[in-house]
Design an enzyme around this catalytic site. Structure first.
Site, mmCIF file in Angstrom:
data_model
loop_
_atom_site.group_PDB
_atom_site.id
_atom_site.type_symbol
_atom_site.label_atom_id
_atom_site.label_comp_id
_atom_site.label_asym_id
_atom_site.label_seq_id
_atom_site.Cartn_x
_atom_site.Cartn_y
_atom_site.Cartn_z
ATOM 1 N N ASP A 1 -17.575 6.640 -14.061
ATOM 2 C CA ASP A 1 -18.900 6.709 -13.716
ATOM 3 C C ASP A 1 -19.278 5.796 -12.448
ATOM 4 O O ASP A 1 -20.356 5.640 -12.308
ATOM 5 C CB ASP A 1 -19.821 6.618 -14.874
ATOM 6 C CG ASP A 1 -19.743 5.235 -15.574
ATOM 7 O OD1 ASP A 1 -18.829 4.476 -15.206
ATOM 8 O OD2 ASP A 1 -20.712 4.733 -16.481
ATOM 9 N N GLN A 2 -18.257 5.018 -12.195
ATOM 10 C CA GLN A 2 -18.806 4.136 -10.824
ATOM 11 C C GLN A 2 -18.970 4.663 -9.607
ATOM 12 O O GLN A 2 -18.297 5.720 -9.408
ATOM 13 C CB GLN A 2 -17.638 2.866 -10.767
ATOM 14 C CG GLN A 2 -16.299 3.104 -10.193
ATOM 15 C CD GLN A 2 -15.323 2.095 -10.138
ATOM 16 O OE1 GLN A 2 -15.024 1.450 -11.071
ATOM 17 N NE2 GLN A 2 -14.784 1.808 -8.854
ATOM 18 N N TRP B 1 -3.294 12.737 16.128
ATOM 19 C CA TRP B 1 -2.619 13.635 16.594
ATOM 20 C C TRP B 1 -3.107 15.209 16.212
ATOM 21 O O TRP B 1 -3.505 16.238 16.477
ATOM 22 C CB TRP B 1 -0.973 13.515 16.388
ATOM 23 C CG TRP B 1 -0.231 14.809 16.748
ATOM 24 C CD1 TRP B 1 0.356 15.725 15.934
ATOM 25 C CD2 TRP B 1 0.085 14.887 17.907
ATOM 26 N NE1 TRP B 1 1.220 16.588 16.848
ATOM 27 C CE2 TRP B 1 1.105 15.889 18.127
ATOM 28 C CE3 TRP B 1 -0.075 14.323 19.305
ATOM 29 C CZ2 TRP B 1 1.672 16.521 19.317
ATOM 30 C CZ3 TRP B 1 0.490 14.849 20.488
ATOM 31 C CH2 TRP B 1 1.388 15.874 20.378
ATOM 32 N N THR B 2 -3.282 15.196 14.624
ATOM 33 C CA THR B 2 -3.805 16.418 13.900
ATOM 34 C C THR B 2 -4.873 16.814 14.336
ATOM 35 O O THR B 2 -5.131 18.037 14.200
ATOM 36 C CB THR B 2 -3.397 16.298 12.395
ATOM 37 O OG1 THR B 2 -1.926 15.842 12.335
ATOM 38 C CG2 THR B 2 -3.360 17.541 11.735
ATOM 39 N N GLU C 1 -6.422 12.549 21.245
ATOM 40 C CA GLU C 1 -4.819 12.487 21.817
ATOM 41 C C GLU C 1 -4.891 14.163 22.335
ATOM 42 O O GLU C 1 -4.506 15.128 21.645
ATOM 43 C CB GLU C 1 -3.789 12.644 20.620
ATOM 44 C CG GLU C 1 -3.670 11.217 20.225
ATOM 45 C CD GLU C 1 -2.634 10.767 19.263
ATOM 46 O OE1 GLU C 1 -1.755 11.441 19.294
ATOM 47 O OE2 GLU C 1 -2.834 9.766 18.206
ATOM 48 N N TYR C 2 -5.272 14.357 23.443
ATOM 49 C CA TYR C 2 -5.583 13.537 24.567
ATOM 50 C C TYR C 2 -6.720 13.964 25.485
ATOM 51 O O TYR C 2 -6.961 15.140 25.791
ATOM 52 C CB TYR C 2 -4.652 13.019 25.625
ATOM 53 C CG TYR C 2 -3.147 12.698 24.774
ATOM 54 C CD1 TYR C 2 -3.207 11.077 24.705
ATOM 55 C CD2 TYR C 2 -2.496 13.656 24.398
ATOM 56 C CE1 TYR C 2 -2.273 10.657 23.665
ATOM 57 C CE2 TYR C 2 -1.306 13.018 23.665
ATOM 58 C CZ TYR C 2 -1.238 11.400 23.229
ATOM 59 O OH TYR C 2 -0.189 11.225 22.721
ATOM 60 N N MET D 1 -0.950 2.958 22.791
ATOM 61 C CA MET D 1 0.031 3.793 21.906
ATOM 62 C C MET D 1 1.323 3.760 22.731
ATOM 63 O O MET D 1 1.886 4.775 22.871
ATOM 64 C CB MET D 1 -0.573 5.190 21.434
ATOM 65 C CG MET D 1 -1.380 5.190 20.552
ATOM 66 S SD MET D 1 -1.920 6.739 19.790
ATOM 67 C CE MET D 1 -2.756 7.561 21.289
ATOM 68 N N TYR E 1 4.303 3.702 22.269
ATOM 69 C CA TYR E 1 5.457 4.210 21.341
ATOM 70 C C TYR E 1 5.707 5.638 21.517
ATOM 71 O O TYR E 1 4.752 6.240 22.249
ATOM 72 C CB TYR E 1 5.286 3.736 19.902
ATOM 73 C CG TYR E 1 4.208 3.702 19.131
ATOM 74 C CD1 TYR E 1 3.623 5.145 18.851
ATOM 75 C CD2 TYR E 1 3.375 2.600 19.046
ATOM 76 C CE1 TYR E 1 2.280 5.142 18.484
ATOM 77 C CE2 TYR E 1 2.048 2.782 18.636
ATOM 78 C CZ TYR E 1 1.533 3.887 18.232
ATOM 79 O OH TYR E 1 0.364 3.960 17.669
#
Length: 608
Positions: free
Chosen positions: A312-313, A341-342, A382-383, A448, A450
């Site tokens: 219950d917190q 990306w998604t 993106e993008y 980014m 990479y």
């Protein structure tokens, strides 16, 4: 970030919390010892999440409870938790589970459901009587939200809070004062002085009204307060930003949790965390996986604090674990990252009304349940005006306009950042949007650097996915860190607002006979979660580096060819970043590192 796959959470994706509580009553005979109030906590257009709260307002224990209500035709419950929910036509009945039927005086229990349609409950009954708990009169609604508190008289250990009154058809009885989402006081006036605080510490306050039937209304907006005195603890890692992405879905198949940042030693090596990802839908920021974000329960041995979550917190999941991490490591700042990306397909619509988008984002970041967790927002589009998973045509000014709207909404005390393309080619993605103009509104860019090359080109040629510099035979000019950083500087972005990106993973091909880069391939090398991609912690043992090129490592083992960064190549990249005057570095993402955090340690050591 190119690869963004979510594991199924067992719960549907939910959206922006709305926080509106509505108490419903019917003219049925009163249930004088208990109340039931309803909240639509999420709404995503075609469906919603609803929660009921049953509270024992009497002086004797309640042994069981049954809540009944009607939905209009076209609205229904599709799944439920913490209650057995059945229907007869448009009439719905929820009965307690075997373990949550008994309520002591003053105790409460919640149950929830996902629904389809857009209707709201009517004709509420609790144990056969009305849901207002103290009157036979129909229509007793819960109180409205009080005004957002204002803070004054801030000292080392106290703060005075004041707010405008809530309204209620039967009258407001008192107010709960919430500090960092937890109740610290109940008062009958519209002000409260909170004492016993820690000097030089950030707090978040909100308030909630209760009517004469003990129904609570929606929580107010929150105000952030920092007590005076004390000293802001400098990060133990120097003046450079060292930021890592924590993936929301990593708690499933990867079994990577916030506590791993502690056990690996990484928490003491970083300055910032980007929590990835919130979604962008219908032009608004939304929470994506609510179960992982704020509902997943942690046992004592799994949690940062060593304390088990209770059913219950008010806050559980990753957000609560991040709260515990910040208490243990006060130097860490956490940003909520939206997109990726998604989920970048929604930014184009968001840019059409940038102010409304920014307002929705702040509502998520400042939700009273976790307002103290987040220190800012990160946008991973993106993008802009270019193609990623989908193609955007919102124009070169859209990104700058969105950045300006976010800064206007969040103000100077929040971090506002963006992850951006590292395409340094002539006429490439950096040239497609006004990154130079947008930089004035942002604290920094996560560049980014990479995913330049990989088995998305299944035949090769093999090439490092994260080259620091160009090299003879590179498949595409401008696809390297140095060219991307140089282009952004040329567009007027200050070097200190640029962070160099490091991948904690490799990209690889199979069917490769040539050890040196530039060989042909037949497809993607096998990967644990996705073909062509593998974590560093796996590759360092399964396919150790056999050479370096352009400041990064590569490996040829059997018919597989991989490229990835090692502690040694990261050291070189950090030295280059310092020489360039960059603001620091960031990495994608924590779970790719070893159990003792050797890559995060290399970034920390390299930037000192």
């Amino acid at each position: 970030m190119r690869f963004r796959h979510r594991a199924a959470a067992g719960f549907p994706t939910l959206l922006l919390p709305l926080a509106g509580l509505v108490g419903l009553a019917s003219p049925a005979q009163a249930a004088t010892s208990a109340t039931a109030s309803y909240a639509k906590t999420q709404d995503w257009g075609s469906g919603f999440e609803g929660k009921w709260t049953v509270k024992n307002t009497g002086t004797t224990a309640l042994s069981s409870w049954t809540v009944e209500w009607d939905f209009p035709s076209g609205t229904s419950v599709t799944s439920a938790w913490d209650a057995d929910v059945t229907s007869s036509g448009t009439h719905w009945t929820a009965k307690n589970k075997s373990w949550n039927g008994t309520l002591a005086p003053g105790a409460s229990v919640t149950f929830g459901f996902n629904g389809s349609g857009s209707g709201s409950p009517t004709n509420c009954k609790l144990n056969g009587g009305s849901c207002d708990g103290g009157t036979t009169e129909p229509g007793d609604s819960a109180p409205s939200a009080p005004g957002t508190p204002t803070a004054s008289g801030i000292t080392d250990t106290s703060v005075k809070l004041s707010w405008s009154a809530a309204t209620d058809d039967k009258g407001v009885k008192n107010y709960d004062v919430l500090r960092d989402g937890a109740k610290v006081a109940t008062v009958t006036t519209t002000s409260y002085t909170d004492t016993g605080l820690t000097k030089g510490t950030d707090y978040s306050y909100s308030v909630q009204a209760r009517d004469t039937a003990d129904q609570t209304g929606p929580v107010s907006g929150s105000v952030r307060v920092r007590t005076t005195g004390g000293t802001t603890e400098p990060p133990p890692t120097g003046d450079k930003v060292k930021l890592g992405y924590f993936t929301e879905w990593g708690v499933y198949g990867r079994n990577y949790h916030v506590k791993n940042l502690v056990t690996s030693g990484t928490a003491s090596k970083i300055t910032h965390i980007n929590y990835a990802f919130g979604n962008v839908k219908n032009g608004q920021c939304t929470v994506d996986d609510t179960y992982a974000a704020y509902d997943k329960a942690y046992t004592a041995d799994q949690s940062v604090s060593g304390t088990a979550d209770t059913w219950d917190q008010p806050l559980r999941g990753n957000f609560n674990q991040l709260r515990q991490l910040k208490a243990k490591y006060p130097h860490i700042k956490v940003l909520y990252s939206f997109g990726g990306w998604t989920y970048s397909g929604g930014f184009g619509q968001a840019a059409q009304n940038a102010a409304a988008f920014a307002k929705s984002c702040k509502a998520v970041v400042e939700d009273p349940r976790w307002a103290d967790v987040f220190d800012g927002i990160d946008i991973d589009w993106e993008y802009p005006n270019a193609c990623g998973l989908t193609c955007d045509t919102s124009g070169p000014a859209a990104f700058r306009n969105l950045s300006q709207a976010l800064r206007n909404e969040f103000g100077p005390n929040y971090l506002v950042t963006a992850a951006i393309t590292a395409d340094g080619s002539s006429g490439g993605k950096i040239d497609a949007a006004d990154y130079g103009g947008a930089a004035q509104y942002l604290d920094w860019y996560n560049v980014m650097t990479y995913d330049y090359f990989g088995a998305f080109d299944k035949d090769g040629p093999t090439a490092p996915h994260s080259p620091l510099t160009s090299y003879p035979g590179i498949p595409q000019e401008g696809f390297n860190s140095a060219d991307a950083i140089a282009k952004l500087k040329a567009k007027g972005v200050p070097a200190k607002k640029l962070l160099l990106g490091i991948g904690f993973y490799g990209r690889g091909w199979t069917g490769v006979t040539q050890s040196a880069p530039g060989g042909s391939a037949t497809g993607a090398a096998p990967g644990t979660y996705e073909a062509g991609i593998e974590d560093y912690k796996v590759l360092k043992n399964s396919c150790p580096a056999t050479g370096t090129i352009a400041g990064t490592a590569y490996a040829h083992c059997g018919g597989n060819w991989w490229s990835y960064d090692t502690p040694a190549t990261i050291a070189g990249k950090m030295s280059w970043a310092k020489n360039q005057g960059l603001g620091g570095a960031f990495f994608w993402e924590f779970s790719g590192d070893t159990a003792n955090g050797e890559l995060a340690n290399a970034i920390d050591s390299g930037l000192k």
